[in-house]
Design a protein around this motif. Structure first.
Motif, PDB file in Angstrom:
ATOM      1  N   TRP A   1       8.581  12.447   5.774  1.00 24.86           N
ATOM      2  CA  TRP A   1       9.928  11.978   5.437  1.00 24.86           C
ATOM      3  C   TRP A   1      10.263  12.330   3.989  1.00 24.86           C
ATOM      4  N   VAL A   2       9.311  12.127   3.081  1.00 28.85           N
ATOM      5  CA  VAL A   2       9.532  12.466   1.669  1.00 28.85           C
ATOM      6  C   VAL A   2       9.729  13.966   1.515  1.00 28.85           C
ATOM      7  N   LYS A   3       8.873  14.765   2.150  1.00 28.93           N
ATOM      8  CA  LYS A   3       8.966  16.229   2.054  1.00 28.93           C
ATOM      9  C   LYS A   3      10.294  16.758   2.589  1.00 28.93           C
ATOM     10  N   SER A   4      10.851  16.088   3.587  1.00 33.65           N
ATOM     11  CA  SER A   4      12.114  16.543   4.168  1.00 33.65           C
ATOM     12  C   SER A   4      13.329  16.062   3.370  1.00 33.65           C
ATOM     13  N   GLY A   5      13.090  15.366   2.256  1.00 30.93           N
ATOM     14  CA  GLY A   5      14.194  14.953   1.395  1.00 30.93           C
ATOM     15  C   GLY A   5      14.684  13.544   1.614  1.00 30.93           C
TER      16      GLY A   5
ATOM     17  N   GLY B   1       5.815  -7.936  14.136  1.00 35.54           N
ATOM     18  CA  GLY B   1       6.066  -9.339  13.811  1.00 35.54           C
ATOM     19  C   GLY B   1       7.015  -9.420  12.625  1.00 35.54           C
ATOM     20  N   ARG B   2       6.593 -10.099  11.571  1.00 38.28           N
ATOM     21  CA  ARG B   2       7.409 -10.194  10.358  1.00 38.28           C
ATOM     22  C   ARG B   2       7.078  -9.101   9.353  1.00 38.28           C
ATOM     23  N   LEU B   3       6.080  -8.291   9.633  1.00 35.06           N
ATOM     24  CA  LEU B   3       5.575  -7.320   8.665  1.00 35.06           C
ATOM     25  C   LEU B   3       6.059  -5.908   8.962  1.00 35.06           C
ATOM     26  N   TRP B   4       6.263  -5.139   7.910  1.00 37.47           N
ATOM     27  CA  TRP B   4       6.537  -3.714   8.036  1.00 37.47           C
ATOM     28  C   TRP B   4       5.226  -2.975   7.855  1.00 37.47           C
ATOM     29  N   LYS B   5       4.975  -1.970   8.709  1.00 37.87           N
ATOM     30  CA  LYS B   5       3.769  -1.151   8.622  1.00 37.87           C
ATOM     31  C   LYS B   5       4.171   0.320   8.643  1.00 37.87           C
ATOM     32  N   PHE B   6       3.325   1.152   8.057  1.00 33.30           N
ATOM     33  CA  PHE B   6       3.645   2.563   7.849  1.00 33.30           C
ATOM     34  C   PHE B   6       2.447   3.444   8.171  1.00 33.30           C
ATOM     35  N   LYS B   7       2.735   4.629   8.687  1.00 30.78           N
ATOM     36  CA  LYS B   7       1.743   5.686   8.840  1.00 30.78           C
ATOM     37  C   LYS B   7       1.950   6.662   7.691  1.00 30.78           C
ATOM     38  N   THR B   8       0.908   6.939   6.951  1.00 35.47           N
ATOM     39  CA  THR B   8       1.015   7.800   5.771  1.00 35.47           C
ATOM     40  C   THR B   8       1.597   9.159   6.111  1.00 35.47           C
ATOM     41  N   ALA B   9       1.157   9.759   7.202  1.00 31.06           N
ATOM     42  CA  ALA B   9       1.636  11.094   7.575  1.00 31.06           C
ATOM     43  C   ALA B   9       3.143  11.092   7.842  1.00 31.06           C
ATOM     44  N   GLU B  10       3.653  10.050   8.515  1.00 34.05           N
ATOM     45  CA  GLU B  10       5.094   9.964   8.786  1.00 34.05           C
ATOM     46  C   GLU B  10       5.891   9.836   7.502  1.00 34.05           C
ATOM     47  N   VAL B  11       5.420   8.984   6.599  1.00 34.04           N
ATOM     48  CA  VAL B  11       6.130   8.766   5.334  1.00 34.04           C
ATOM     49  C   VAL B  11       6.078  10.021   4.476  1.00 34.04           C
TER      50      VAL B  11
ATOM     51  N   GLU C   1       0.813  -1.210   0.000  1.00 35.27           N
ATOM     52  CA  GLU C   1       0.000   0.000   0.000  1.00 35.27           C
ATOM     53  C   GLU C   1       0.850   1.265   0.000  1.00 35.27           C
ATOM     54  N   ILE C   2       1.943   1.285   0.779  1.00 31.05           N
ATOM     55  CA  ILE C   2       2.784   2.486   0.810  1.00 31.05           C
ATOM     56  C   ILE C   2       3.530   2.644  -0.506  1.00 31.05           C
ATOM     57  N   ALA C   3       3.915   1.521  -1.130  1.00 29.61           N
ATOM     58  CA  ALA C   3       4.568   1.589  -2.435  1.00 29.61           C
ATOM     59  C   ALA C   3       3.615   2.186  -3.460  1.00 29.61           C
ATOM     60  N   GLU C   4       2.372   1.759  -3.441  1.00 34.70           N
ATOM     61  CA  GLU C   4       1.371   2.314  -4.362  1.00 34.70           C
ATOM     62  C   GLU C   4       1.137   3.797  -4.070  1.00 34.70           C
ATOM     63  N   HIS C   5       1.049   4.151  -2.808  1.00 28.05           N
ATOM     64  CA  HIS C   5       0.843   5.556  -2.407  1.00 28.05           C
ATOM     65  C   HIS C   5       1.957   6.448  -2.945  1.00 28.05           C
ATOM     66  N   LEU C   6       3.202   5.951  -2.906  1.00 26.54           N
ATOM     67  CA  LEU C   6       4.353   6.735  -3.349  1.00 26.54           C
ATOM     68  C   LEU C   6       4.669   6.555  -4.832  1.00 26.54           C
TER      69      LEU C   6
ATOM     70  N   ARG D   1      17.888   4.447   3.936  1.00 21.24           N
ATOM     71  CA  ARG D   1      17.511   5.852   4.061  1.00 21.24           C
ATOM     72  C   ARG D   1      16.702   6.168   5.304  1.00 21.24           C
ATOM     73  N   GLU D   2      16.564   5.183   6.177  1.00 13.76           N
ATOM     74  CA  GLU D   2      15.845   5.396   7.430  1.00 13.76           C
ATOM     75  C   GLU D   2      14.404   5.852   7.214  1.00 13.76           C
ATOM     76  N   MET D   3      13.745   5.224   6.251  1.00  8.33           N
ATOM     77  CA  MET D   3      12.323   5.492   6.020  1.00  8.33           C
ATOM     78  C   MET D   3      11.552   5.139   7.295  1.00  8.33           C
TER      79      MET D   3
END
Length: 63
Positions: A50-54, A37-47, A10-15, A29-31
Motif C-alpha cells: 500500500w505504501v509503495k503504491s502511493g 473484535g475491537r482491535l485493528w490488525k495488519f499484515k506487513t506485506a499488505e501495508v 507495531e505497524i506505526a513503529e514499522h512505518l 486513505r483506505e490503509m
C-alpha cells in the motif's frame, strides 16, 4: 515469523509514524487493515505494498 498479524503500535513503529497517523490512514486513505473484535490488525506485506503504491503519499502528490 513475518507472517504474523501486527498491532497498531507495531505497524506505526514499522512505518515510523504515530498511532494517530495510522488511525487517520485507516479512515481516510483506505490503509489495508483488518478489524478483529475491537482491535485493528495488519499484515506487513499488505501495508508495505500500500505504501509503495502511493497510499501514504501527501494529498498534493496523490491523484
Amino acid at each position: 515469523m513475518s507472517d504474523r498479524w501486527l498491532s497498531v503500535e507495531e505497524i506505526a513503529e514499522h512505518l515510523g509514524v504515530s498511532k494517530d497517523t495510522v488511525y487517520a490512514w485507516i479512515r481516510r486513505r483506505e490503509m489495508p487493515a483488518h478489524r478483529i473484535g475491537r482491535l485493528w490488525k495488519f499484515k506487513t506485506a499488505e501495508v508495505d505494498e500500500w505504501v509503495k503504491s502511493g497510499g501514504a503519499a501527501e494529498e498534493e502528490g496523490r491523484k
